[in-house]
Design an enzyme around this catalytic site. Structure first.
Site, PDB file in Angstrom:
ATOM      1  N   GLU A   1       0.923  -1.245  -0.050  1.00  6.55           N
ATOM      2  CA  GLU A   1      -0.179  -0.012  -0.001  1.00  6.55           C
ATOM      3  C   GLU A   1       0.910   0.977  -0.001  1.00  6.55           C
ATOM      4  OE1 GLU A   1      -2.604   2.683   3.085  1.00  6.55           O
ATOM      5  OE2 GLU A   1      -3.393   0.570   2.571  1.00  6.55           O
TER       6      GLU A   1
ATOM      7  N   CYS B   1      -2.975   7.774   4.280  1.00 10.38           N
ATOM      8  CA  CYS B   1      -2.767   7.123   2.884  1.00 10.38           C
ATOM      9  C   CYS B   1      -3.821   7.589   1.889  1.00 10.38           C
ATOM     10  CB  CYS B   1      -2.222   5.791   3.019  1.00 10.38           C
ATOM     11  SG  CYS B   1      -0.841   5.114   3.536  1.00 10.38           S
TER      12      CYS B   1
END
Length: 540
Positions: A277, A311
């Site tokens: 990720e 994120c």
């Protein structure tokens, strides 16, 4: 617990010295015994320690022992031995331990939240998201492990005569390199899926937030997970990160796209899998029919939760011409009404950035944009009066492609606003660049918003919500497209990535080849007849 209500006997936080001659910054401290109990779980024999400072006040927080490459090798040796026994533990027993972890995390949520705020600096309400999400993850895999991981039957080539089954075999030892921005949550959630699938874990948390990860390891052991099954090492990525990848059977990495490329190449050289990720430049679309109050409230959370160090934080907003001015008025007003602070207390709407490096990056992005003609609608400056790394929530207008923050991830409390003329234009601009992690769409027409979502190149899209709807829906996979990463956490994909698929087929009576003196030609005709028959019967 807050600084105004320390609990030296039962928790990690005590009031630090306030004598300016001692240390004028120290408002919070950790009991040495508490730190020692956590760091005792580290496999670290170098004799070196790294000092950690709290972003709340810049004061020393702890000294963390550092691991060597030999320690990493030992961690994998212990993990492999433990995994051999763990893989034979029934899935139901593994799942039961996750359900115990669920309760332990909720029981100790105050302690967890304290530690996350002390190490990371985010607002307490955002730190609470971490034990909340870990509990959700533990409960989800605790309830669904048998469904995801149990042996399943599949149609064989011939009905009745061929029995086909699929087993999910653990990969072995999973290496996890976790980041500082969600130090408790991201140190655990990938690993929970890995261990319920029968694997062991060796994890290297970020140096800034080791204690939150070590607290997670303590809770795992209390839930019944064998201690050697979850090994923790500490040290700079360039020193020991490669040693983890060299020994792991699968790697999970959360961090920058640049580092993710390095990890992916190293895994590819060894022909092992990985899930990554990585970065994002996440868009939010406000359509012409959006509820503007809800959109403005969501936009604040989307942009400034965890000080933008998330994120899936929104960094670009595309707003329909028809509602642009009204939305901006509401969004700016809500942003200016935020309660700012870097403390352990509830009530702050935004905490501080985590480090000087983050502050420098955010400052550089905003200063560059302003120097090239962008307008600051609110914010736009550091607030050392609130904390050494504090930066105000900032809204920019007039950002253009030559500005750094136009396409590069800022990873801070900064968002840029843009008008759009029609929805095709909005979709095209939302898809600009190479990232594709998260997006949000605000509209009162859910069907239209969901239709638009299919054209947004992001792994998660939230309708009338900032990021929480997908983040908290554990049955839905979460991950990035394009340069935002590979692989998925959560859902079936989140646990099956830690397994090898093994097919087992048992053939009865009829062999799959000529028999009883049958010629090859006759065999071909019989098989052709059978194939046509099976098609008529609707067989796949």
């Amino acid at each position: 617990m807050s600084a105004s209500n320390p609990n030296p006997a039962g928790g990690p936080v005590v009031e630090g010295p306030h004598d300016p001659e001692h240390d004028p910054r120290a408002a919070y401290a950790l009991e040495p015994e508490y730190v020692a109990a956590l760091t005792d779980r580290l496999l670290a024999t170098s004799g070196r320690t790294a000092q950690v400072f709290s972003p709340l006040d810049g004061a020393p927080l702890a000294h963390v022992p550092q691991s060597t490459q030999a320690d990493v090798a030992e961690a994998f040796q212990r993990a492999r031995k433990a995994q051999a026994a763990w893989s034979r533990t029934p899935i139901e027993e593994r799942a039961a331990m996750l359900l115990r972890l669920h309760d332990l995390v909720l029981d100790r949520q105050e302690e967890i939240t304290d530690l996350v705020v002390l190490e990371n600096g985010k607002a307490r309400k955002h730190a609470f998201d971490e034990p909340l999400h870990v509990a959700l993850t533990a409960r989800y895999y605790g309830r669904t492990a048998v469904k995801h991981l149990g042996t399943t039957r599949s149609p064989g080539v011939f009905p009745v005569l061929t029995r086909a089954e699929i087993n999910r075999v653990p990969k072995g030892v999973v290496g996890i390199i976790s980041p500082w921005n969600y130090p408790f949550n991201l140190a655990l959630i990938d690993g929970l899926a890995a261990i319920v699938a029968g694997n062991a874990v060796v994890i290297k948390p970020d140096a800034q937030t080791m204690l939150s990860a070590l607290l997670g390891a303590e809770l795992l052991e209390q839930a019944g997970i064998p201690r050697d099954l979850w090994q923790v090492v500490a040290g700079p990525g360039p020193e020991i990160g490669g040693a983890i990848i060299e020994r792991a059977d699968y790697v999970c990495f959360t961090g920058s796209t640049a580092t993710g490329r390095v990890v992916a190449k190293a895994c590819a050289d060894r022909l092992i899998g990985s899930s990554l990720e990585l970065g994002g430049k996440n868009p939010l679309l406000v359509l012409r029919d959006a509820d503007l109050e809800k959109a403005a409230e969501g936009a604040v959370r989307a942009s400034f939760s965890s000080s933008g160090q998330l994120c899936v934080s929104i960094e670009r907003m595309f707003v329909a011409d028809q509602v642009y001015d009204r939305f901006v008025e509401r969004f700016v007003a809500r942003t200016q009404a935020m309660t700012l602070g870097a403390t352990l207390d509830w009530g702050n709407d935004m905490g501080t950035l985590t480090s000087q490096a983050q502050l420098d990056a955010v400052t550089a992005h905003v200063d560059d944009a302003v120097a090239k003609g962008a307008r600051v609608l609110t914010g736009g400056k550091a607030r050392p009066d609130l904390g050494p790394f504090y930066y105000e929530p900032t809204i920019l207008e007039g950002v253009t492609p030559e500005m750094t923050c136009f396409g590069k991830e800022t990873f801070g409390p900064v968002v840029s606003l843009y008008r759009f003329h029609d929805e095709a234009d909005a979709i095209s601009r939302a898809n600009e660049g190479q990232y594709g992690l998260n997006a949000s769409i605000y509209s009162q027409d859910g069907n239209r918003a969901r239709a638009i979502a299919r054209f947004i190149k992001c792994g998660t899209v939230n309708i009338n919500e900032a990021f929480g709807a997908t983040f908290a829906s554990l049955d839905t996979p979460m991950g990035g497209m394009r340069e935002s990463g590979t692989g998925r956490r959560q859902g079936a994909e989140g646990v099956l990535r830690f397994t090898e698929t093994q097919s087992v087929a048992t053939q009865r009576v009829l062999a799959l080849g000529p028999q009883l003196g049958m010629s090859d030609e006759a065999y071909a005709k019989v098989m052709s007849f059978n194939l046509r028959l099976l098609k008529k019967l609707g067989r796949a």
